[in-house]
Design an enzyme around this catalytic site. Structure first.
Site, mmCIF file in Angstrom:
data_model
loop_
_atom_site.group_PDB
_atom_site.id
_atom_site.type_symbol
_atom_site.label_atom_id
_atom_site.label_comp_id
_atom_site.label_asym_id
_atom_site.label_seq_id
_atom_site.Cartn_x
_atom_site.Cartn_y
_atom_site.Cartn_z
ATOM 1 N N ASP A 13 0.806 -1.230 0.000
ATOM 2 C CA ASP A 13 0.000 0.000 0.000
ATOM 3 C C ASP A 13 0.834 1.272 0.000
ATOM 4 O O ASP A 13 0.404 2.306 0.527
ATOM 5 C CB ASP A 13 -0.959 0.039 1.216
ATOM 6 C CG ASP A 13 -1.774 -1.209 1.349
ATOM 7 O OD1 ASP A 13 -2.245 -1.695 0.319
ATOM 8 O OD2 ASP A 13 -1.932 -1.714 2.475
ATOM 9 N N LYS B 216 2.351 2.290 -4.998
ATOM 10 C CA LYS B 216 3.105 1.814 -6.177
ATOM 11 C C LYS B 216 2.320 2.047 -7.465
ATOM 12 O O LYS B 216 2.914 2.283 -8.510
ATOM 13 C CB LYS B 216 3.409 0.314 -6.055
ATOM 14 C CG LYS B 216 4.342 -0.035 -4.929
ATOM 15 C CD LYS B 216 4.601 -1.513 -4.877
ATOM 16 C CE LYS B 216 3.387 -2.327 -4.459
ATOM 17 N NZ LYS B 216 2.900 -2.087 -3.090
ATOM 18 N N GLN C 291 2.365 -5.849 -3.120
ATOM 19 C CA GLN C 291 2.705 -5.919 -1.685
ATOM 20 C C GLN C 291 4.046 -5.209 -1.413
ATOM 21 O O GLN C 291 4.387 -4.298 -2.141
ATOM 22 C CB GLN C 291 2.731 -7.365 -1.177
ATOM 23 C CG GLN C 291 1.361 -8.024 -1.117
ATOM 24 C CD GLN C 291 0.935 -8.664 -2.409
ATOM 25 O OE1 GLN C 291 1.720 -9.336 -3.059
ATOM 26 N NE2 GLN C 291 -0.300 -8.476 -2.799
ATOM 27 N N GLY D 269 -4.072 -4.135 -4.726
ATOM 28 C CA GLY D 269 -5.065 -3.212 -5.260
ATOM 29 C C GLY D 269 -4.432 -1.860 -5.487
ATOM 30 O O GLY D 269 -3.686 -1.381 -4.641
ATOM 31 N N HIS D 270 -4.658 -1.307 -6.643
ATOM 32 C CA HIS D 270 -4.116 0.011 -6.945
ATOM 33 C C HIS D 270 -5.269 0.965 -7.169
ATOM 34 O O HIS D 270 -6.219 0.610 -7.859
ATOM 35 C CB HIS D 270 -3.349 0.001 -8.260
ATOM 36 C CG HIS D 270 -2.104 -0.810 -8.224
ATOM 37 N ND1 HIS D 270 -1.322 -0.922 -7.113
ATOM 38 C CD2 HIS D 270 -1.484 -1.516 -9.189
ATOM 39 C CE1 HIS D 270 -0.284 -1.683 -7.396
ATOM 40 N NE2 HIS D 270 -0.357 -2.062 -8.649
HETATM 41 P P1 IMP Z 1 -2.617 -12.717 1.670
HETATM 42 O O1 IMP Z 1 -1.628 -12.149 0.711
HETATM 43 O O2 IMP Z 1 -4.051 -12.433 1.317
HETATM 44 O O3 IMP Z 1 -2.368 -14.161 1.971
HETATM 45 O O4 IMP Z 1 -2.410 -11.953 3.077
HETATM 46 C C1 IMP Z 1 -1.227 -12.101 3.836
HETATM 47 C C2 IMP Z 1 -0.833 -10.780 4.487
HETATM 48 O O5 IMP Z 1 -0.416 -9.875 3.481
HETATM 49 C C3 IMP Z 1 -1.953 -10.088 5.241
HETATM 50 O O6 IMP Z 1 -1.410 -9.407 6.353
HETATM 51 C C4 IMP Z 1 -2.489 -9.094 4.245
HETATM 52 O O7 IMP Z 1 -3.123 -8.000 4.878
HETATM 53 C C5 IMP Z 1 -1.199 -8.680 3.562
HETATM 54 N N1 IMP Z 1 -1.392 -8.183 2.207
HETATM 55 C C6 IMP Z 1 -1.602 -8.924 1.100
HETATM 56 N N2 IMP Z 1 -1.706 -8.131 0.023
HETATM 57 C C7 IMP Z 1 -1.526 -6.879 0.451
HETATM 58 C C8 IMP Z 1 -1.473 -5.617 -0.215
HETATM 59 O O8 IMP Z 1 -1.591 -5.481 -1.447
HETATM 60 N N3 IMP Z 1 -1.262 -4.536 0.581
HETATM 61 C C9 IMP Z 1 -1.073 -4.646 1.917
HETATM 62 N N4 IMP Z 1 -1.099 -5.800 2.569
HETATM 63 C C10 IMP Z 1 -1.321 -6.907 1.844
#
Ligand code: IMP
Length: 450
Positions: A13, A16, A223, A40-41
């Site tokens: 977040d 990017k 991420q 998500g962007h």
């Molecule tokens: P997962 O990727 O859905 O398995 O989540 C694993 C961890 O990564 C969790 O703490 C999510 O909140 C975090 N996470 C996954 N994708 C994002 C992102 O795009 N932005 C921020 N946190 C993310």
């Protein structure tokens, strides 16, 4: 053949999307290499807001090659919805290509993600529940189903049967869910196959062709470094590698294809989901920062945890990514805060000090930040276009960050709009170069001398 990787330098977040969008303007192709629709962007263009989860934001640049690489996990329902929405808004999607080797998120991956989190109870990771972890687990177990499998009914069905077998027990609570029915699932996924077929390609070769022709290819990470499954705050991480090295694996290029690595960080810190966040703040101050920064997840809408900028973590992220430039976003959000804190060290529960990012989970869980206090500024930054437009205190803040981390700052975000950005003097030395119109006459001392 310049290859430029954009990575998140924090817990995701970082903004990017906006940086990729800016660089995509000058690139020939934009390639995603890991993650899925957990990302998500939000991009603001010509007064319109776009929310994209899977398709690279480069799609908004007409005719730009956009690639979903082999390292990405694809939920075809989300992808087809995103394509529909783009078409509805008259965006040309014909330049999208999806790797035939990318893995598919299946209905049972979503169920397993939910069930896994429920089972963990208080210890849950706080995943986005999009099935990301179970899909990567199947990939590693060689039970994954790939985009190319959508094009052959017999293979698809066989692979679903084999993939479901070891999951019977965990899926028992969902046994009656129609989405789990073999025939229904196969038919649904074949339909996706028909829709996606024109986009499915050998993307590795396509990317090679662009690089070999000397074009600029931007590899877009999702991420952030601290969510990396190997280098982040395990187990509170995602199931892929958001670091720059993964661009090679997830797109099929070699390390020598990468010329620059840009790390994106906010001027402060945020995190969603569970896990250690030593510089987290709470109370009224955190509410204020969250509201001002609009710190709610693009994907899940969850309020983000907020905190001060952790330079120890940023320096670690810079090193594991071998960053060549920093992009600092949301500097404007800090306007009006009298005294700013930057974390220059961590302190463990027993008083030990850490100049480096602690590798041990227990240490990190109990660590707090040691801060340097810096003066803030009250000016609104939203109209700053050059380094010299920034208040002295803001320049001091940025200079300190760049020197501490040892990476020059190339871009500074001062608002959500595409023009609310400062290309610094240091950006001139990158493969992007500073757009001519933004060159600042008589700019002050450069922000960053590593
Ligand atoms: P997962 O990727 O859905 O398995 O989540 C694993 C961890 O990564 C969790 O703490 C999510 O909140 C975090 N996470 C996954 N994708 C994002 C992102 O795009 N932005 C921020 N946190 C993310």
């Amino acid at each position: 053949m310049p290859g430029l990787v954009i990575v998140g330098a924090q817990w995701g977040d970082e903004g990017k999307g906006k940086i990729t969008d800016l660089l995509a303007d000058r690139a020939d192709a934009v390639v995603r290499f890991q993650g899925g629709n957990n990302a998500g962007h939000t991009i603001v263009r010509n007064g319109k807001t776009w929310k994209l989860h899977l398709i690279p934001s480069g799609i908004l640049h007409r005719g730009k090659l956009c690639v979903i690489g082999n390292g990405v996990v694809v939920d075809p329902r989300v992808l087809t919805d995103e394509l529909d929405e783009l078409r509805r808004r008259r965006v040309d999607t014909s330049a999208l290509r999806i790797s035939a080797n990318a893995h598919l998120i299946m209905p049972y991956h979503l169920m397993l993600d939910h069930a896994g989190e429920a089972k963990l109870g208080k210890q849950q990771i706080g995943t986005t529940r999009r099935g990301i972890g179970p899909c990567y687990a199947d990939k590693a177990a060689r039970l994954g189903i790939r985009l190319q499998d959508l094009l052959d009914e017999k293979i698809l069905k066989q692979k679903i049967i084999v993939a479901l077998e070891p999951k019977r027990l965990s899926l028992r609570p969902y046994a009656k869910d129609p989405a789990l029915d073999l025939q229904t699932m196969t038919e649904e996924y074949l339909t996706y196959g028909h829709r996606l077929e024109p986009y499915i390609a050998d993307t590795t070769r396509i990317v090679h062709e662009r690089l070999d022709a000397g074009h600029l290819v931007v590899f877009e990470g999702a991420q952030g470094a601290l969510l990396d499954i190997d280098h982040g705050t395990y187990p509170f991480v995602t199931s892929s590698n958001p670091v720059a090295g993964a661009a090679c694996v997830g797109a099929g290029v070699g390390p020598r294809d990468i010329d620059e690595i840009w790390g994106v960080t906010k001027a402060y810190g945020t995190r969603v989901g569970s896990g250690p966040f030593p510089t987290e703040v709470d109370g009224a101050f955190s509410d204020m920062l969250r509201e001002r920064g609009g710190e709610y997840g693009t994907t899940t809408g969850r309020p983000r945890r907020v905190g001060w900028l952790a330079l120890v973590a940023l320096r670690y992220a810079a090193r594991i990514n071998s960053m060549t430039a920093l992009a600092i976003t949301k500097l404007d959000v800090l306007s009006g805060i009298d005294r700013l804190q930057v974390c220059t060290r961590y302190r463990g529960a027993e008083g030990a000090e850490f100049e480096y990012f602690p590798y041990h989970q227990t240490v990190l869980h109990h660590a707090g930040g040691e801060y340097l206090e810096m003066r803030g500024w009250s000016e609104d930054l939203s109209d700053c276009h050059t380094e010299s437009d920034l208040p002295d205190a803001a320049r001091e803040y940025l200079r300190f960050v760049a020197e501490f981390v040892g990476v020059p700052i190339a871009l500074i975000g001062v608002g959500p709009g595409p023009d609310q950005v400062i290309w610094t003097n240091a950006s001139q030395d990158t493969v992007i170069g500073r757009p001519a119109a933004t060159a600042s006459a008589g700019a002050p001392e450069p922000l960053a001398k590593p």
